[in-house]
Design an enzyme around this catalytic site. Structure first.
Site, PDB file in Angstrom:
ATOM      1  N   ARG A 132      -6.029   0.674   3.869  1.00  0.00           N
ATOM      2  CA  ARG A 132      -4.880   1.171   3.184  1.00  0.00           C
ATOM      3  C   ARG A 132      -4.575   0.290   1.837  1.00  0.00           C
ATOM      4  NH1 ARG A 132      -3.383  -0.890   8.004  1.00  0.00           N
ATOM      5  NH2 ARG A 132      -1.176  -1.782   8.130  1.00  0.00           N
ATOM      6  N   HIS A 137       0.909  -1.127   0.025  1.00  0.00           N
ATOM      7  CA  HIS A 137      -0.147  -0.138   0.202  1.00  0.00           C
ATOM      8  C   HIS A 137       0.962   1.279  -0.292  1.00  0.00           C
ATOM      9  CE1 HIS A 137       0.939   0.971   4.400  1.00  0.00           C
ATOM     10  NE2 HIS A 137       0.814  -0.466   4.058  1.00  0.00           N
ATOM     11  N   HIS A 185       0.662  -5.853   2.319  1.00  0.00           N
ATOM     12  CA  HIS A 185       1.517  -4.832   3.382  1.00  0.00           C
ATOM     13  C   HIS A 185       3.195  -5.312   3.524  1.00  0.00           C
ATOM     14  CE1 HIS A 185      -2.273  -3.686   5.006  1.00  0.00           C
ATOM     15  NE2 HIS A 185      -2.829  -4.775   4.563  1.00  0.00           N
ATOM     16  N   TYR A 223       0.791  -6.423  15.238  1.00  0.00           N
ATOM     17  CA  TYR A 223       2.056  -5.961  16.025  1.00  0.00           C
ATOM     18  C   TYR A 223       1.961  -5.946  17.349  1.00  0.00           C
ATOM     19  CZ  TYR A 223       6.176  -4.743  13.374  1.00  0.00           C
ATOM     20  OH  TYR A 223       7.371  -4.613  12.754  1.00  0.00           O
ATOM     21  N   GLU A 264      -1.705  -7.173   7.360  1.00  0.00           N
ATOM     22  CA  GLU A 264      -0.448  -6.982   7.942  1.00  0.00           C
ATOM     23  C   GLU A 264      -0.180  -7.854   9.164  1.00  0.00           C
ATOM     24  OE1 GLU A 264       2.828  -6.415   8.027  1.00  0.00           O
ATOM     25  OE2 GLU A 264       3.125  -4.439   7.504  1.00  0.00           O
ATOM     26  N   ARG A 265       1.159  -8.092   9.523  1.00  0.00           N
ATOM     27  CA  ARG A 265       1.228  -8.672  10.588  1.00  0.00           C
ATOM     28  C   ARG A 265       0.811  -8.137  11.869  1.00  0.00           C
ATOM     29  NH1 ARG A 265       6.715  -9.234  13.380  1.00  0.00           N
ATOM     30  NH2 ARG A 265       7.941  -7.996  11.967  1.00  0.00           N
ATOM     31  N   LYS A 307       7.768   4.071  16.463  1.00  0.00           N
ATOM     32  CA  LYS A 307       8.855   3.641  16.380  1.00  0.00           C
ATOM     33  C   LYS A 307      10.269   3.981  16.846  1.00  0.00           C
ATOM     34  CE  LYS A 307       6.743   1.423  12.671  1.00  0.00           C
ATOM     35  NZ  LYS A 307       6.730   1.060  10.953  1.00  0.00           N
ATOM     36  N   GLU A 313       1.689   5.306   1.154  1.00  0.00           N
ATOM     37  CA  GLU A 313       2.116   5.788   2.789  1.00  0.00           C
ATOM     38  C   GLU A 313       0.760   5.862   3.412  1.00  0.00           C
ATOM     39  OE1 GLU A 313       4.556   9.507   4.181  1.00  0.00           O
ATOM     40  OE2 GLU A 313       2.647   9.979   3.452  1.00  0.00           O
ATOM     41  N   ARG A 326      12.139  -6.997  12.086  1.00  0.00           N
ATOM     42  CA  ARG A 326      12.682  -7.820  11.114  1.00  0.00           C
ATOM     43  C   ARG A 326      13.305  -9.269  11.531  1.00  0.00           C
ATOM     44  NH1 ARG A 326      10.012  -4.781   9.218  1.00  0.00           N
ATOM     45  NH2 ARG A 326      10.316  -3.289   8.021  1.00  0.00           N
ATOM     46  N   GLY A 365       0.459  -2.359  12.162  1.00  0.00           N
ATOM     47  CA  GLY A 365       0.035  -3.603  12.292  1.00  0.00           C
ATOM     48  C   GLY A 365      -1.494  -3.881  11.693  1.00  0.00           C
TER      49      GLY A 365
HETATM   50  O1  LIG Z   1       3.987  -0.675  11.687  1.00  0.00           O
HETATM   51  C1  LIG Z   1       3.865  -1.713  10.723  1.00  0.00           C
HETATM   52  O2  LIG Z   1       2.677  -2.024  10.447  1.00  0.00           O
HETATM   53  C2  LIG Z   1       4.879  -2.164   9.751  1.00  0.00           C
HETATM   54  C3  LIG Z   1       4.801  -1.540   8.245  1.00  0.00           C
HETATM   55  O3  LIG Z   1       4.750  -0.023   8.112  1.00  0.00           O
HETATM   56  O4  LIG Z   1       6.235  -1.537  10.225  1.00  0.00           O
HETATM   57  P1  LIG Z   1       7.539  -2.274  10.012  1.00  0.00           P
HETATM   58  O5  LIG Z   1       8.185  -1.556   8.927  1.00  0.00           O
HETATM   59  O6  LIG Z   1       8.052  -1.839  11.508  1.00  0.00           O
HETATM   60  O7  LIG Z   1       7.265  -3.799  10.091  1.00  0.00           O
END
Ligand SMILES: O=C(O)[C@@H](CO)OP(=O)(O)O
Length: 316
Positions: free
Chosen positions: A120, A71, A244, A177, A174-175, A185, A73, A202, A84
């Site tokens: 997104r 996606h 994502h 989080y 997305e995973r 961050k 920004e 990562r 996440g």
């Molecule tokens: O915040 C998130 O969901 C992801 C993608 O933007 O971040 P990261 O790059 O830390 O995996």
């Protein structure tokens, strides 16, 4: 793996009942798209490629394109927050990125679109499609319940032929989080140390607190890809997948047979489309199309070149 999907309701993409038999086609024999709940049926009742898709061979000879796109920004990317599964929309810049991505792929055939359940990714797919030269209409398939299926039925075969089904699925999200969602961050790195946060972000198998590791994310995203997207490619369908950073990293790991070390170094920018050609059971990475006039992209395969020529010959 398939049991993961048992909670997913049935999706049907149907033309309705009052369409003449001769036009009850989405390029071929069936207008129904059945859901991930029934993978074998989904495989059999795929929507066949459009006349312009350039892929009219039997599945053994067929060659399909697969576009992956992260996606554009989002508002939380802009604020540098862990996102996440939180469902935040694109920024203005993200909108522009999606449109730019659409220009880059405007001559690549697309018969089906898969996106995550998050806005997104859906915005990105839809905005990108506004640029597509084929001018088909992407239609989100609603399969939440029987009523949604019935109430979104399309009763014109002709209209169906001018449409592209968009299948949304949480497995491509997305995973998750965990307790990092919504945290900044930079501040998190200051609090827990850069190395720890890098590991959460990562590493392959270390989950963030109460969240999913990339490995866990891959167990749902790659399973979905194998069960429901790959069969479409095998049948000659051209697919765009908007998702994502991490769900796509796990899918790319599978496509490119990356090791858990190699995937650690893989970073995906927002809004950059990546092209793969699927042929004889193999995925060939073709990088990112630079622009609609970039000759190299269309020289990848004869089919893409023919498709492009057909689009060029279409009246504007
Ligand atoms: O915040 C998130 O969901 C992801 C993608 O933007 O971040 P990261 O790059 O830390 O995996």
């Amino acid at each position: 793996m398939a049991s993961t999907f048992l909670s997913q309701p049935v999706a049907r993409y149907s033309s309705g009942i009052d369409v003449p038999a001769s036009s009850r086609n989405f390029g071929s024999s069936s207008l129904r798209f059945l859901s991930p709940r029934f993978p074998t049926i989904a495989t059999r009742s795929v929507l066949h490629p459009s006349p312009l898709s350039g892929s009219h061979h039997s599945s053994s000879e067929s060659e399909s394109s697969l576009i992956l796109i992260r996606h554009g920004e989002s508002l939380w990317n802009e604020k540098n927050l862990f996102t996440g599964c939180c469902d935040v929309p694109l920024t203005k810049r993200g909108v522009e990125e999606a449109i730019e991505a659409g220009k880059r792929i405007s001559y690549i055939p697309i018969d089906m679109i898969f996106t995550s359940a998050l806005i997104r990714a859906q915005m990105t797919a839809m905005l990108a499609m506004t640029q597509h030269r084929q001018k088909k209409v992407p239609i989100i398939i609603h399969n939440e319940n029987e009523q949604a299926t019935t109430w979104t039925r399309v009763y014109s075969g002709k209209t169906m032929k001018q449409s592209i089904p968009v299948i949304t699925s949480w497995q491509l999200n997305e995973r998750m989080y965990g307790e990092l969602q919504g945290l900044n961050k930079q501040e998190t790195a200051e609090r827990y140390g850069k190395e720890k946060v890098y590991e959460w972000r990562r590493s392959y198998d270390i989950p963030p607190p109460k969240g999913e590791s990339l490995e866990m994310c891959s167990q749902r995203a790659v399973a979905y890809f194998k069960d429901f997207i790959e069969p479409q490619l095998q049948s000659g369908k051209h697919v765009m997948l908007a998702a994502h950073g991490n769900s796509l990293r796990s899918i790319i790991m599978y496509l490119e047979k990356l090791t858990s070390q190699e995937v650690t170094d893989l970073e995906l920018s927002t809004g950059i489309p990546l092209l793969y050609i699927y042929k004889e059971g193999k995925f060939m990475s073709r990088g990112s199309p630079v622009g609609p006039s970039e000759a190299d992209v269309y020289a990848y395969t004869q089919n893409l070149a023919v498709y492009r020529q057909q689009l060029d010959e279409m009246p504007h």
